[in-house]
Design a protein around this motif. Sequence first.
Motif, mmCIF file in Angstrom:
data_model
loop_
_atom_site.group_PDB
_atom_site.id
_atom_site.type_symbol
_atom_site.label_atom_id
_atom_site.label_comp_id
_atom_site.label_asym_id
_atom_site.label_seq_id
_atom_site.Cartn_x
_atom_site.Cartn_y
_atom_site.Cartn_z
ATOM 1 N N LEU A 257 -10.086 1.579 5.120
ATOM 2 C CA LEU A 257 -8.769 0.958 4.970
ATOM 3 C C LEU A 257 -8.709 0.049 3.752
ATOM 4 O O LEU A 257 -7.666 -0.041 3.090
ATOM 5 C CB LEU A 257 -8.428 0.165 6.231
ATOM 6 N N SER A 258 -9.799 -0.637 3.443
ATOM 7 C CA SER A 258 -9.792 -1.504 2.264
ATOM 8 C C SER A 258 -9.606 -0.698 0.984
ATOM 9 O O SER A 258 -8.904 -1.132 0.063
ATOM 10 C CB SER A 258 -11.090 -2.313 2.196
ATOM 11 N N VAL A 259 -10.193 0.487 0.929
ATOM 12 C CA VAL A 259 -10.039 1.339 -0.262
ATOM 13 C C VAL A 259 -8.621 1.887 -0.349
ATOM 14 O O VAL A 259 -7.957 1.802 -1.392
ATOM 15 C CB VAL A 259 -11.068 2.480 -0.248
ATOM 16 N N THR A 260 -8.128 2.456 0.737
ATOM 17 C CA THR A 260 -6.812 3.096 0.702
ATOM 18 C C THR A 260 -5.678 2.087 0.516
ATOM 19 O O THR A 260 -4.738 2.341 -0.254
ATOM 20 C CB THR A 260 -6.592 3.899 1.984
ATOM 21 N N THR A 261 -5.740 0.961 1.213
ATOM 22 C CA THR A 261 -4.672 -0.024 1.061
ATOM 23 C C THR A 261 -4.700 -0.685 -0.313
ATOM 24 O O THR A 261 -3.646 -1.034 -0.858
ATOM 25 C CB THR A 261 -4.786 -1.108 2.148
ATOM 26 N N LEU A 263 -5.652 0.780 -3.180
ATOM 27 C CA LEU A 263 -5.056 1.742 -4.113
ATOM 28 C C LEU A 263 -3.552 1.828 -3.921
ATOM 29 O O LEU A 263 -2.793 1.905 -4.892
ATOM 30 C CB LEU A 263 -5.697 3.116 -3.912
ATOM 31 N N SER A 264 -3.097 1.812 -2.674
ATOM 32 C CA SER A 264 -1.664 1.879 -2.404
ATOM 33 C C SER A 264 -0.937 0.630 -2.895
ATOM 34 O O SER A 264 0.168 0.711 -3.431
ATOM 35 C CB SER A 264 -1.436 2.074 -0.907
ATOM 36 N N SER A 265 -1.551 -0.529 -2.727
ATOM 37 C CA SER A 265 -0.915 -1.773 -3.141
ATOM 38 C C SER A 265 -0.772 -1.856 -4.661
ATOM 39 O O SER A 265 0.271 -2.276 -5.174
ATOM 40 C CB SER A 265 -1.717 -2.966 -2.621
ATOM 41 N N LEU A 266 -1.809 -1.464 -5.370
ATOM 42 C CA LEU A 266 -1.737 -1.517 -6.836
ATOM 43 C C LEU A 266 -0.721 -0.539 -7.401
ATOM 44 O O LEU A 266 -0.259 -0.709 -8.530
ATOM 45 C CB LEU A 266 -3.113 -1.237 -7.436
ATOM 46 N N GLN A 267 -0.383 0.493 -6.646
ATOM 47 C CA GLN A 267 0.579 1.485 -7.115
ATOM 48 C C GLN A 267 1.946 1.327 -6.462
ATOM 49 O O GLN A 267 2.783 2.229 -6.561
ATOM 50 C CB GLN A 267 0.044 2.887 -6.827
ATOM 51 N N SER A 268 2.191 0.204 -5.814
ATOM 52 C CA SER A 268 3.467 -0.009 -5.144
ATOM 53 C C SER A 268 4.599 -0.119 -6.162
ATOM 54 O O SER A 268 4.495 -0.825 -7.172
ATOM 55 C CB SER A 268 3.403 -1.280 -4.298
ATOM 56 N N VAL A 313 -8.007 2.508 -15.356
ATOM 57 C CA VAL A 313 -9.356 1.946 -15.513
ATOM 58 C C VAL A 313 -9.605 0.872 -14.453
ATOM 59 O O VAL A 313 -10.699 0.797 -13.862
ATOM 60 C CB VAL A 313 -9.535 1.387 -16.931
ATOM 61 N N VAL A 314 -8.598 0.046 -14.182
ATOM 62 C CA VAL A 314 -8.737 -0.991 -13.152
ATOM 63 C C VAL A 314 -8.996 -0.357 -11.786
ATOM 64 O O VAL A 314 -9.899 -0.779 -11.039
ATOM 65 C CB VAL A 314 -7.485 -1.880 -13.120
ATOM 66 N N LEU A 315 -8.219 0.673 -11.442
ATOM 67 C CA LEU A 315 -8.414 1.357 -10.169
ATOM 68 C C LEU A 315 -9.790 2.008 -10.087
ATOM 69 O O LEU A 315 -10.455 1.956 -9.041
ATOM 70 C CB LEU A 315 -7.329 2.423 -9.982
ATOM 71 N N LEU A 316 -10.218 2.608 -11.191
ATOM 72 C CA LEU A 316 -11.520 3.273 -11.201
ATOM 73 C C LEU A 316 -12.657 2.278 -11.015
ATOM 74 O O LEU A 316 -13.585 2.512 -10.233
ATOM 75 C CB LEU A 316 -11.689 4.042 -12.510
ATOM 76 N N VAL A 317 -12.580 1.154 -11.721
ATOM 77 C CA VAL A 317 -13.645 0.148 -11.621
ATOM 78 C C VAL A 317 -13.705 -0.438 -10.214
ATOM 79 O O VAL A 317 -14.793 -0.577 -9.625
ATOM 80 C CB VAL A 317 -13.423 -0.954 -12.671
ATOM 81 N N ILE A 318 -12.559 -0.766 -9.646
ATOM 82 C CA ILE A 318 -12.538 -1.341 -8.301
ATOM 83 C C ILE A 318 -13.081 -0.347 -7.281
ATOM 84 O O ILE A 318 -13.861 -0.706 -6.388
ATOM 85 C CB ILE A 318 -11.111 -1.783 -7.940
ATOM 86 N N THR A 319 -12.692 0.910 -7.398
ATOM 87 C CA THR A 319 -13.176 1.926 -6.456
ATOM 88 C C THR A 319 -14.677 2.124 -6.577
ATOM 89 O O THR A 319 -15.388 2.237 -5.562
ATOM 90 C CB THR A 319 -12.440 3.247 -6.698
ATOM 91 N N VAL A 320 -15.194 2.166 -7.802
ATOM 92 C CA VAL A 320 -16.636 2.339 -7.995
ATOM 93 C C VAL A 320 -17.404 1.156 -7.426
ATOM 94 O O VAL A 320 -18.452 1.321 -6.777
ATOM 95 C CB VAL A 320 -16.951 2.538 -9.487
#
Length: 332
Positions: A257-261, A263-268, A313-320
């Motif tokens: 949930l931390s990963v999915t929420t 990513l969803s929040s940053l793309q709101s 890049v921000v999303l990629l770094v946070i996910t990694v």
Amino acid sequence: MTTAQITTAASEPLAPSSRPTSTNRPGSVRPTVRHSPRRRLTRSRWKTYLTFLLLAGPNVALLIVFVYKPLLQSFQYSTLQWNIGSPNARSVGLGNYVEWFSDPRTPQVLTTTAIFTVATVGGSLLIGLGLALLLNRKLFGRGVARTVVFAPYVLSGIAVGMLWLFIFDPRYGLMSTALKWVGLSSPDWYNDSPWALTMVIVVYLWKNVGYVALIYLAGLQAVPQELRDAAALDGASSGRTLRSVVLPLLGPTTFFLSVTTLLSSLQSFDIIHAMTKGGPLGGTTTLMYQIYQESFVSGRAGYASAVATILFVVLLVITVVQLKFVERKVHY
């Protein structure tokens, strides 16, 4: 024929054509031809590859056409000075990136994005877990309550935003009436930047917390009842059982949930566009909404592509980081 000739003929070897073979013998069985294990393994691999291509091929093709190709084109456009609809484009290298990092509005956009993301992700996890714990109990009308909690998640973000605009109206809205009952005046939700951001966060939580609660509820129902009973026999209270037994077992669910929420929040985009359109004075403009403004309002496709690349890049770094470091603390 003499005796010597008969002896010589009997001692001579038979010709190849006259030798008895297994195929010439009456009742003989023809040997079966067997394939080598390597050949059978090769055929099995080819069948596996063909099955994979048949099942995954269309999905991979769609990903290449609609995800990876636009992503690479966005990288290319970010190096151009190009306006939407213009037939001409000029290469500027990293000029768009330099302009974004030197823009005085960038710190405000980053701060707004960080506040919105932390508040929505943290609030969704906490409120969703509380709702899941409540809905996991044997209560009257539990099924109806679960439906009501999850229903806002499937609604359109634009429709939700428009509905809540009437609720937050400072003069005639339901929120203003509720605050008057307790002797408080309604803030100027539309024209005050901090209150506008708070309003958007509240609406986002109301819409998406049902999804988090549903996933947490599935995780709670997967916790073995024997472990809770064992903790009760050892004298553990309900709070201690929650901290020491239930929450560790919910680690994989919390990580997902931390990963999915996040990513969803940053793309709101939809709720912000329906309620504030990034205002007032950019107080609710996130990175995602800035991409929309620069591309479809200002028409600067090259600059918007640079901002989109930065967000990627921000999303990629946070996910990694989440997959590499946070997942190590998760107990499966």
